[in-house]
Design a protein around this motif. Sequence first.
Motif, PDB file in Angstrom:
ATOM      1  N   SER A   1       0.835  -1.207   0.000  1.00  0.00           N
ATOM      2  CA  SER A   1       0.000   0.000   0.000  1.00  0.00           C
ATOM      3  C   SER A   1       0.867   1.254   0.000  1.00  0.00           C
ATOM      4  CB  SER A   1      -0.921   0.004   1.216  1.00  0.00           C
ATOM      5  OG  SER A   1      -1.738  -1.140   1.243  1.00  0.00           O
TER       6      SER A   1
ATOM      7  N   SER B   1       1.611  -7.820   5.678  1.00  0.00           N
ATOM      8  CA  SER B   1       1.014  -7.945   4.337  1.00  0.00           C
ATOM      9  C   SER B   1       1.478  -9.191   3.585  1.00  0.00           C
ATOM     10  CB  SER B   1       1.330  -6.693   3.512  1.00  0.00           C
ATOM     11  OG  SER B   1       2.731  -6.563   3.328  1.00  0.00           O
TER      12      SER B   1
ATOM     13  N   GLU C   1      -0.764  -9.831   0.413  1.00  0.00           N
ATOM     14  CA  GLU C   1      -0.640  -8.711  -0.526  1.00  0.00           C
ATOM     15  C   GLU C   1       0.757  -8.657  -1.149  1.00  0.00           C
ATOM     16  OE1 GLU C   1      -3.798  -7.746   2.503  1.00  0.00           O
ATOM     17  OE2 GLU C   1      -1.744  -8.518   2.556  1.00  0.00           O
TER      18      GLU C   1
ATOM     19  N   ARG D   1      -6.867  -2.728   4.157  1.00  0.00           N
ATOM     20  CA  ARG D   1      -6.827  -3.677   5.260  1.00  0.00           C
ATOM     21  C   ARG D   1      -7.017  -2.950   6.589  1.00  0.00           C
ATOM     22  NH1 ARG D   1      -3.296  -5.646   8.741  1.00  0.00           N
ATOM     23  NH2 ARG D   1      -1.538  -4.480   7.908  1.00  0.00           N
TER      24      ARG D   1
END
Length: 418
Positions: free
Chosen positions: A77, A145, A148, A104
Amino acid sequence: MLKTIQMIEAIKKHSMPFADIDDLMPLINTASRAQYVLLGEASHGTSEFYEIRAAITKELIQHYDFSFIAVEGDWPSCFEVNRYIKGYTTQYANAEDVLKSFSRWPSWMWANQEIKELIEWLRDYNNNLPAHQPKVGFYGLDVYSLWESMEAIIEYLENNHASDAKKAKKAFECFEPFHREAQMYGISSALYGKNCMVEILELLQTIQQKKDTYTHEPEAALSMQVNALVASNAEAYYHTMITNDNESWNIRDRHMVEALKYIQSYYKDSAKGIVWEHNTHIGDARATDMKSSMVNVGQLTREEYGPKHVYAVGFGTHHGTVIASDSWGNPQQELTVPPAIEGSWEDTIHRAGAFDQYLMFTEENRNFFHSTIGHRAIGVVYDPEIEQYGNYVPSRLSKRYDAFIYVEKTHALSPLIF
Protein backbone atom coordinates in the motif's frame (compact mmCIF):
# COMPACT_ATOMS: atom_id res chain seq x y z
CA MET A 1 5.86 12.91 46.88
CA LEU A 2 9.17 14.78 47.06
CA LYS A 3 10.39 13.11 43.85
CA THR A 4 7.19 14.12 42.04
CA ILE A 5 7.59 17.73 43.14
CA GLN A 6 11.20 17.69 41.96
CA MET A 7 10.18 16.31 38.55
CA ILE A 8 7.46 18.94 38.19
CA GLU A 9 10.01 21.66 38.93
CA ALA A 10 12.46 20.12 36.45
CA ILE A 11 9.78 20.07 33.75
CA LYS A 12 8.98 23.71 34.43
CA LYS A 13 12.65 24.57 34.08
CA HIS A 14 13.54 22.49 31.03
CA SER A 15 10.39 22.29 28.91
CA MET A 16 9.55 24.71 26.13
CA PRO A 17 6.00 25.73 25.14
CA PHE A 18 4.99 25.53 21.50
CA ALA A 19 2.12 26.80 19.40
CA ASP A 20 3.43 26.22 15.87
CA ILE A 21 6.32 24.74 13.91
CA ASP A 22 8.56 27.75 14.53
CA ASP A 23 8.52 26.98 18.25
CA LEU A 24 9.76 23.45 17.51
CA MET A 25 12.81 24.58 15.54
CA PRO A 26 15.31 23.90 18.37
CA LEU A 27 14.15 20.28 18.39
CA ILE A 28 14.18 20.04 14.58
CA ASN A 29 17.65 21.57 14.31
CA THR A 30 19.01 19.05 16.80
CA ALA A 31 17.19 16.09 15.24
CA SER A 32 18.45 17.01 11.76
CA ARG A 33 22.01 16.03 12.72
CA ALA A 34 20.97 12.38 12.97
CA GLN A 35 20.75 9.97 10.06
CA TYR A 36 17.41 8.67 11.29
CA VAL A 37 14.71 10.73 12.98
CA LEU A 38 12.14 8.48 14.65
CA LEU A 39 8.79 10.21 15.20
CA GLY A 40 6.45 8.40 17.56
CA GLU A 41 2.83 8.67 18.60
CA ALA A 42 0.96 7.62 21.73
CA SER A 43 -1.93 6.33 19.60
CA HIS A 44 -2.72 5.54 15.97
CA GLY A 45 -5.76 7.78 15.97
CA THR A 46 -4.76 11.26 17.13
CA SER A 47 -4.87 14.22 14.73
CA GLU A 48 -2.26 16.36 16.48
CA PHE A 49 0.36 13.60 16.42
CA TYR A 50 -0.02 13.25 12.64
CA GLU A 51 -0.07 17.00 12.04
CA ILE A 52 3.01 17.70 14.17
CA ARG A 53 4.94 14.82 12.61
CA ALA A 54 3.98 16.08 9.15
CA ALA A 55 5.20 19.59 9.99
CA ILE A 56 8.52 18.26 11.33
CA THR A 57 8.87 15.97 8.31
CA LYS A 58 8.39 18.84 5.86
CA GLU A 59 11.09 20.87 7.59
CA LEU A 60 13.53 17.95 7.56
CA ILE A 61 12.91 17.33 3.86
CA GLN A 62 12.96 20.96 2.72
CA HIS A 63 15.88 22.26 4.75
CA TYR A 64 17.95 19.24 5.84
CA ASP A 65 17.92 16.95 2.79
CA PHE A 66 16.11 13.96 4.25
CA SER A 67 15.43 11.44 1.50
CA PHE A 68 12.54 9.23 2.56
CA ILE A 69 9.75 8.54 5.01
CA ALA A 70 9.26 4.98 6.32
CA VAL A 71 6.10 4.25 8.28
CA GLU A 72 4.37 1.57 10.33
CA GLY A 73 2.35 0.45 7.34
CA ASP A 74 2.20 -2.31 4.73
CA TRP A 75 4.81 -2.23 1.96
CA PRO A 76 2.41 -2.80 -0.99
CA SER A 77 0.00 0.00 0.00
CA CYS A 78 2.77 2.43 0.90
CA PHE A 79 4.59 1.65 -2.34
CA GLU A 80 1.52 2.80 -4.25
CA VAL A 81 1.83 6.12 -2.41
CA ASN A 82 5.53 6.17 -3.32
CA ARG A 83 4.64 5.65 -7.00
CA TYR A 84 2.06 8.43 -6.83
CA ILE A 85 4.26 11.07 -5.19
CA LYS A 86 7.14 10.31 -7.57
CA GLY A 87 5.00 10.42 -10.69
CA TYR A 88 5.67 6.77 -11.59
CA THR A 89 1.98 6.17 -12.32
CA THR A 90 -1.06 7.93 -13.70
CA GLN A 91 -3.35 5.37 -12.10
CA TYR A 92 -4.46 7.70 -9.30
CA ALA A 93 -6.29 11.00 -9.70
CA ASN A 94 -5.21 12.44 -6.35
CA ALA A 95 -3.96 11.57 -2.86
CA GLU A 96 -7.36 10.41 -1.67
CA ASP A 97 -7.52 8.03 -4.60
CA VAL A 98 -4.16 6.42 -3.83
CA LEU A 99 -5.01 6.16 -0.13
CA LYS A 100 -7.78 3.73 -1.07
CA SER A 101 -4.88 1.25 -1.31
CA PHE A 102 -5.05 1.03 2.49
CA SER A 103 -8.01 -1.30 2.53
CA ARG A 104 -6.83 -3.68 5.26
CA TRP A 105 -8.03 -2.95 8.80
CA PRO A 106 -7.17 -0.59 10.52
CA SER A 107 -7.35 1.53 7.37
CA TRP A 108 -7.73 4.79 9.34
CA MET A 109 -4.04 4.70 10.30
CA TRP A 110 -3.09 5.91 6.82
CA ALA A 111 -6.34 6.61 4.97
CA ASN A 112 -7.06 9.85 6.79
CA GLN A 113 -7.32 13.54 6.05
CA GLU A 114 -4.08 14.39 7.84
CA ILE A 115 -2.01 11.99 5.71
CA LYS A 116 -3.86 13.03 2.56
CA GLU A 117 -2.55 16.57 2.96
CA LEU A 118 1.02 15.34 3.48
CA ILE A 119 0.86 13.08 0.42
CA GLU A 120 -0.24 15.96 -1.80
CA TRP A 121 2.54 18.10 -0.38
CA LEU A 122 5.11 15.37 -1.13
CA ARG A 123 3.88 15.05 -4.71
CA ASP A 124 4.11 18.82 -5.25
CA TYR A 125 7.55 18.93 -3.63
CA ASN A 126 8.86 16.13 -5.86
CA ASN A 127 7.35 17.68 -8.97
CA ASN A 128 9.26 20.90 -8.31
CA LEU A 129 12.65 19.26 -7.78
CA PRO A 130 15.35 19.63 -10.45
CA ALA A 131 15.40 16.68 -12.83
CA HIS A 132 18.74 15.37 -11.51
CA GLN A 133 17.71 15.43 -7.83
CA PRO A 134 16.34 12.18 -6.31
CA LYS A 135 12.69 12.36 -5.31
CA VAL A 136 11.57 11.86 -1.71
CA GLY A 137 10.11 8.39 -1.10
CA PHE A 138 7.37 6.92 1.08
CA TYR A 139 7.60 3.29 2.23
CA GLY A 140 6.00 0.80 4.62
CA LEU A 141 8.02 -1.15 7.17
CA ASP A 142 5.45 -3.51 8.66
CA VAL A 143 5.25 -7.28 8.37
CA TYR A 144 1.53 -8.00 8.12
CA SER A 145 1.01 -7.94 4.34
CA LEU A 146 1.94 -11.55 3.58
CA TRP A 147 -0.82 -12.18 1.04
CA GLU A 148 -0.64 -8.71 -0.53
CA SER A 149 3.14 -8.93 -0.88
CA MET A 150 2.90 -12.38 -2.47
CA GLU A 151 0.32 -11.06 -4.95
CA ALA A 152 2.58 -8.13 -5.83
CA ILE A 153 5.48 -10.50 -6.47
CA ILE A 154 3.38 -12.75 -8.69
CA GLU A 155 1.95 -9.85 -10.67
CA TYR A 156 5.39 -8.46 -11.44
CA LEU A 157 6.86 -11.86 -12.36
CA GLU A 158 3.93 -12.78 -14.58
CA ASN A 159 4.43 -9.58 -16.53
CA ASN A 160 8.22 -9.71 -16.73
CA HIS A 161 9.74 -13.05 -15.60
CA ALA A 162 7.19 -15.72 -16.45
CA SER A 163 9.48 -18.64 -15.57
CA ASP A 164 9.97 -17.41 -12.01
CA ALA A 165 6.26 -16.75 -11.60
CA LYS A 166 5.71 -20.51 -11.26
CA LYS A 167 7.87 -20.63 -8.15
CA ALA A 168 6.03 -17.65 -6.66
CA LYS A 169 2.64 -19.23 -7.37
CA LYS A 170 3.79 -22.47 -5.76
CA ALA A 171 4.68 -20.58 -2.59
CA PHE A 172 1.39 -18.67 -2.68
CA GLU A 173 -0.62 -21.86 -3.18
CA CYS A 174 0.81 -23.19 0.06
CA PHE A 175 -1.02 -20.41 1.91
CA GLU A 176 -4.31 -20.68 0.03
CA PRO A 177 -5.94 -23.26 2.38
CA PHE A 178 -5.80 -20.68 5.18
CA HIS A 179 -8.08 -18.16 3.40
CA ARG A 180 -5.99 -15.15 4.41
CA GLU A 181 -6.60 -16.00 8.07
CA ALA A 182 -3.30 -15.39 9.84
CA GLN A 183 -4.46 -17.08 13.03
CA MET A 184 -5.47 -20.19 11.10
CA TYR A 185 -2.02 -20.36 9.51
CA GLY A 186 -0.37 -19.76 12.89
CA ILE A 187 -2.26 -22.64 14.51
CA SER A 188 -1.48 -24.98 11.63
CA SER A 189 2.23 -24.16 11.57
CA ALA A 190 2.87 -23.88 15.31
CA LEU A 191 0.74 -26.75 16.57
CA TYR A 192 0.59 -29.19 13.65
CA GLY A 193 3.86 -28.50 11.85
CA LYS A 194 2.14 -27.66 8.56
CA ASN A 195 3.86 -24.55 7.24
CA CYS A 196 5.14 -22.87 4.11
CA MET A 197 8.63 -22.02 5.31
CA VAL A 198 10.54 -23.99 2.66
CA GLU A 199 8.55 -22.52 -0.24
CA ILE A 200 8.95 -18.97 1.03
CA LEU A 201 12.68 -19.28 1.66
CA GLU A 202 13.20 -20.68 -1.84
CA LEU A 203 11.30 -17.75 -3.33
CA LEU A 204 13.26 -15.24 -1.22
CA GLN A 205 16.54 -16.79 -2.40
CA THR A 206 15.46 -16.64 -6.05
CA ILE A 207 14.48 -12.98 -5.81
CA GLN A 208 17.73 -12.06 -4.07
CA GLN A 209 19.77 -13.84 -6.73
CA LYS A 210 17.90 -12.15 -9.60
CA LYS A 211 17.32 -8.71 -8.09
CA ASP A 212 19.51 -7.02 -10.69
CA THR A 213 17.18 -8.19 -13.45
CA TYR A 214 14.12 -6.42 -12.01
CA THR A 215 14.37 -3.26 -14.08
CA HIS A 216 11.05 -3.15 -15.93
CA GLU A 217 9.47 -0.66 -13.52
CA PRO A 218 10.93 2.13 -11.34
CA GLU A 219 12.25 0.74 -8.03
CA ALA A 220 11.10 -2.75 -9.00
CA ALA A 221 14.20 -4.43 -7.52
CA LEU A 222 13.69 -2.70 -4.17
CA SER A 223 9.99 -3.54 -4.10
CA MET A 224 10.53 -7.18 -5.04
CA GLN A 225 13.20 -7.65 -2.40
CA VAL A 226 11.16 -6.10 0.39
CA ASN A 227 7.96 -7.91 -0.61
CA ALA A 228 9.91 -11.18 -0.48
CA LEU A 229 11.34 -10.18 2.90
CA VAL A 230 7.82 -9.42 4.13
CA ALA A 231 6.60 -12.82 2.98
CA SER A 232 9.45 -14.61 4.72
CA ASN A 233 9.26 -12.69 7.99
CA ALA A 234 5.45 -12.68 8.01
CA GLU A 235 5.50 -16.46 7.74
CA ALA A 236 7.82 -16.55 10.78
CA TYR A 237 5.67 -13.97 12.60
CA TYR A 238 2.41 -15.87 12.11
CA HIS A 239 4.17 -19.16 12.86
CA THR A 240 5.33 -17.76 16.21
CA MET A 241 2.43 -15.59 17.38
CA ILE A 242 0.33 -18.51 18.64
CA THR A 243 2.97 -19.85 21.03
CA ASN A 244 5.27 -16.92 21.84
CA ASP A 245 3.80 -13.43 21.74
CA ASN A 246 7.03 -11.74 22.81
CA GLU A 247 9.08 -13.41 20.09
CA SER A 248 6.51 -12.57 17.43
CA TRP A 249 6.88 -8.92 18.50
CA ASN A 250 10.66 -9.26 18.14
CA ILE A 251 10.31 -10.76 14.65
CA ARG A 252 8.12 -7.83 13.63
CA ASP A 253 10.48 -5.11 14.89
CA ARG A 254 13.59 -6.82 13.56
CA HIS A 255 11.82 -6.99 10.22
CA MET A 256 11.14 -3.24 10.31
CA VAL A 257 14.84 -2.52 10.84
CA GLU A 258 15.81 -4.97 8.10
CA ALA A 259 13.35 -3.35 5.67
CA LEU A 260 14.79 0.04 6.63
CA LYS A 261 18.24 -1.21 5.58
CA TYR A 262 16.94 -2.13 2.13
CA ILE A 263 15.48 1.35 1.70
CA GLN A 264 18.68 2.94 2.97
CA SER A 265 20.72 0.88 0.53
CA TYR A 266 18.56 2.05 -2.36
CA TYR A 267 19.14 5.70 -1.41
CA LYS A 268 22.84 5.09 -0.62
CA ASP A 269 24.45 5.01 2.80
CA SER A 270 24.67 8.77 3.29
CA ALA A 271 20.92 9.33 2.87
CA LYS A 272 18.80 10.34 5.83
CA GLY A 273 15.38 8.92 6.71
CA ILE A 274 12.34 9.75 8.82
CA VAL A 275 10.45 6.93 10.55
CA TRP A 276 6.83 7.21 11.72
CA GLU A 277 5.75 4.56 14.21
CA HIS A 278 4.03 4.15 17.55
CA ASN A 279 5.98 5.12 20.68
CA THR A 280 6.17 1.44 21.59
CA HIS A 281 8.29 0.86 18.48
CA ILE A 282 10.49 3.96 18.29
CA GLY A 283 11.11 4.47 22.03
CA ASP A 284 14.07 2.37 23.22
CA ALA A 285 12.71 -0.87 24.71
CA ARG A 286 15.59 -0.99 27.20
CA ALA A 287 14.05 1.98 29.02
CA THR A 288 10.78 0.10 29.62
CA ASP A 289 9.53 -3.15 31.13
CA MET A 290 9.98 -4.72 27.68
CA LYS A 291 13.73 -5.01 28.23
CA SER A 292 13.76 -8.53 29.69
CA SER A 293 12.38 -10.31 26.62
CA MET A 294 11.59 -7.84 23.83
CA VAL A 295 13.39 -5.48 21.47
CA ASN A 296 12.09 -2.71 19.24
CA VAL A 297 13.05 -0.36 16.42
CA GLY A 298 14.31 2.34 18.79
CA GLN A 299 16.70 -0.04 20.52
CA LEU A 300 17.83 -1.86 17.38
CA THR A 301 18.59 1.29 15.38
CA ARG A 302 20.56 2.79 18.27
CA GLU A 303 22.56 -0.43 18.51
CA GLU A 304 23.04 -0.68 14.73
CA TYR A 305 23.91 2.93 13.90
CA GLY A 306 24.94 4.42 17.24
CA PRO A 307 22.89 6.73 19.50
CA LYS A 308 24.28 9.89 17.87
CA HIS A 309 22.87 8.83 14.51
CA VAL A 310 19.33 8.18 15.78
CA TYR A 311 17.01 10.82 17.24
CA ALA A 312 13.81 9.47 18.77
CA VAL A 313 10.89 11.77 19.54
CA GLY A 314 8.06 10.47 21.71
CA PHE A 315 4.56 11.96 21.90
CA GLY A 316 1.92 12.10 24.62
CA THR A 317 -1.30 13.77 25.71
CA HIS A 318 -3.22 14.44 28.91
CA HIS A 319 -6.78 14.06 27.57
CA GLY A 320 -8.94 14.39 24.46
CA THR A 321 -10.46 12.09 21.84
CA VAL A 322 -9.05 9.34 19.62
CA ILE A 323 -10.02 7.01 16.77
CA ALA A 324 -9.82 3.33 17.79
CA SER A 325 -11.95 0.18 17.90
CA ASP A 326 -13.46 -1.72 20.80
CA SER A 327 -12.04 -5.02 19.48
CA TRP A 328 -9.81 -6.26 16.68
CA GLY A 329 -11.39 -5.85 13.25
CA ASN A 330 -14.43 -3.89 14.44
CA PRO A 331 -15.42 -0.51 12.96
CA GLN A 332 -13.57 2.57 14.16
CA GLN A 333 -15.07 4.86 16.78
CA GLU A 334 -14.29 8.26 18.22
CA LEU A 335 -13.51 7.54 21.86
CA THR A 336 -12.83 9.83 24.81
CA VAL A 337 -9.31 9.77 26.25
CA PRO A 338 -9.71 10.45 29.98
CA PRO A 339 -7.30 12.59 31.99
CA ALA A 340 -3.99 10.80 32.52
CA ILE A 341 -3.79 8.69 35.67
CA GLU A 342 -2.15 10.23 38.69
CA GLY A 343 1.60 9.78 38.82
CA SER A 344 2.06 9.06 35.11
CA TRP A 345 4.42 11.06 32.90
CA GLU A 346 1.45 12.72 31.23
CA ASP A 347 -0.07 13.69 34.58
CA THR A 348 3.25 15.02 35.85
CA ILE A 349 3.78 17.21 32.79
CA HIS A 350 0.17 18.43 33.04
CA ARG A 351 0.76 19.46 36.65
CA ALA A 352 3.89 21.33 35.57
CA GLY A 353 1.83 23.33 33.07
CA ALA A 354 -1.47 22.60 31.31
CA PHE A 355 -0.28 23.64 27.84
CA ASP A 356 1.48 22.18 24.81
CA GLN A 357 5.19 21.81 25.52
CA TYR A 358 8.23 19.70 24.74
CA LEU A 359 11.35 18.41 26.43
CA MET A 360 14.74 17.86 24.83
CA PHE A 361 16.89 15.48 26.83
CA THR A 362 20.57 16.34 27.18
CA GLU A 363 23.49 15.14 29.27
CA GLU A 364 22.76 18.03 31.62
CA ASN A 365 19.09 17.26 32.27
CA ARG A 366 18.54 13.54 31.57
CA ASN A 367 18.84 12.57 35.24
CA PHE A 368 15.82 14.71 36.13
CA PHE A 369 13.62 12.47 33.94
CA HIS A 370 15.22 9.13 34.72
CA SER A 371 12.52 7.73 37.06
CA THR A 372 10.49 4.74 35.87
CA ILE A 373 6.83 5.72 35.88
CA GLY A 374 3.81 5.01 33.66
CA HIS A 375 3.61 6.42 30.12
CA ARG A 376 0.31 6.06 28.25
CA ALA A 377 0.09 3.95 25.08
CA ILE A 378 -3.15 3.57 23.09
CA GLY A 379 -3.40 0.98 20.33
CA VAL A 380 -5.89 0.39 17.54
CA VAL A 381 -8.02 -1.42 20.14
CA TYR A 382 -8.82 0.71 23.17
CA ASP A 383 -11.18 0.74 26.15
CA PRO A 384 -10.91 4.05 28.05
CA GLU A 385 -12.72 2.64 31.08
CA ILE A 386 -9.98 0.14 31.87
CA GLU A 387 -6.93 1.91 30.49
CA GLN A 388 -5.33 2.23 33.92
CA TYR A 389 -4.90 -1.56 33.95
CA GLY A 390 -3.03 -2.00 30.69
CA ASN A 391 -2.31 1.20 28.79
CA TYR A 392 0.60 2.57 30.80
CA VAL A 393 4.12 1.39 30.02
CA PRO A 394 6.65 1.86 32.86
CA SER A 395 9.25 4.10 31.23
CA ARG A 396 12.39 6.11 31.88
CA LEU A 397 11.42 8.93 29.58
CA SER A 398 14.88 10.44 29.06
CA LYS A 399 16.36 7.05 28.16
CA ARG A 400 13.48 5.99 25.99
CA TYR A 401 13.54 9.13 23.82
CA ASP A 402 15.81 12.01 22.87
CA ALA A 403 12.88 14.42 23.04
CA PHE A 404 9.23 14.31 24.08
CA ILE A 405 6.35 16.35 22.65
CA TYR A 406 3.34 16.80 24.93
CA VAL A 407 -0.06 17.99 23.71
CA GLU A 408 -2.40 18.97 26.52
CA LYS A 409 -5.67 18.19 24.70
CA THR A 410 -5.77 16.10 21.53
CA HIS A 411 -8.48 15.29 19.00
CA ALA A 412 -9.41 12.27 16.94
CA LEU A 413 -7.99 12.20 13.42
CA SER A 414 -10.29 12.31 10.40
CA PRO A 415 -10.58 8.96 8.57
CA LEU A 416 -11.37 9.09 4.87
CA ILE A 417 -14.69 7.49 4.01
CA PHE A 418 -14.63 5.43 0.82
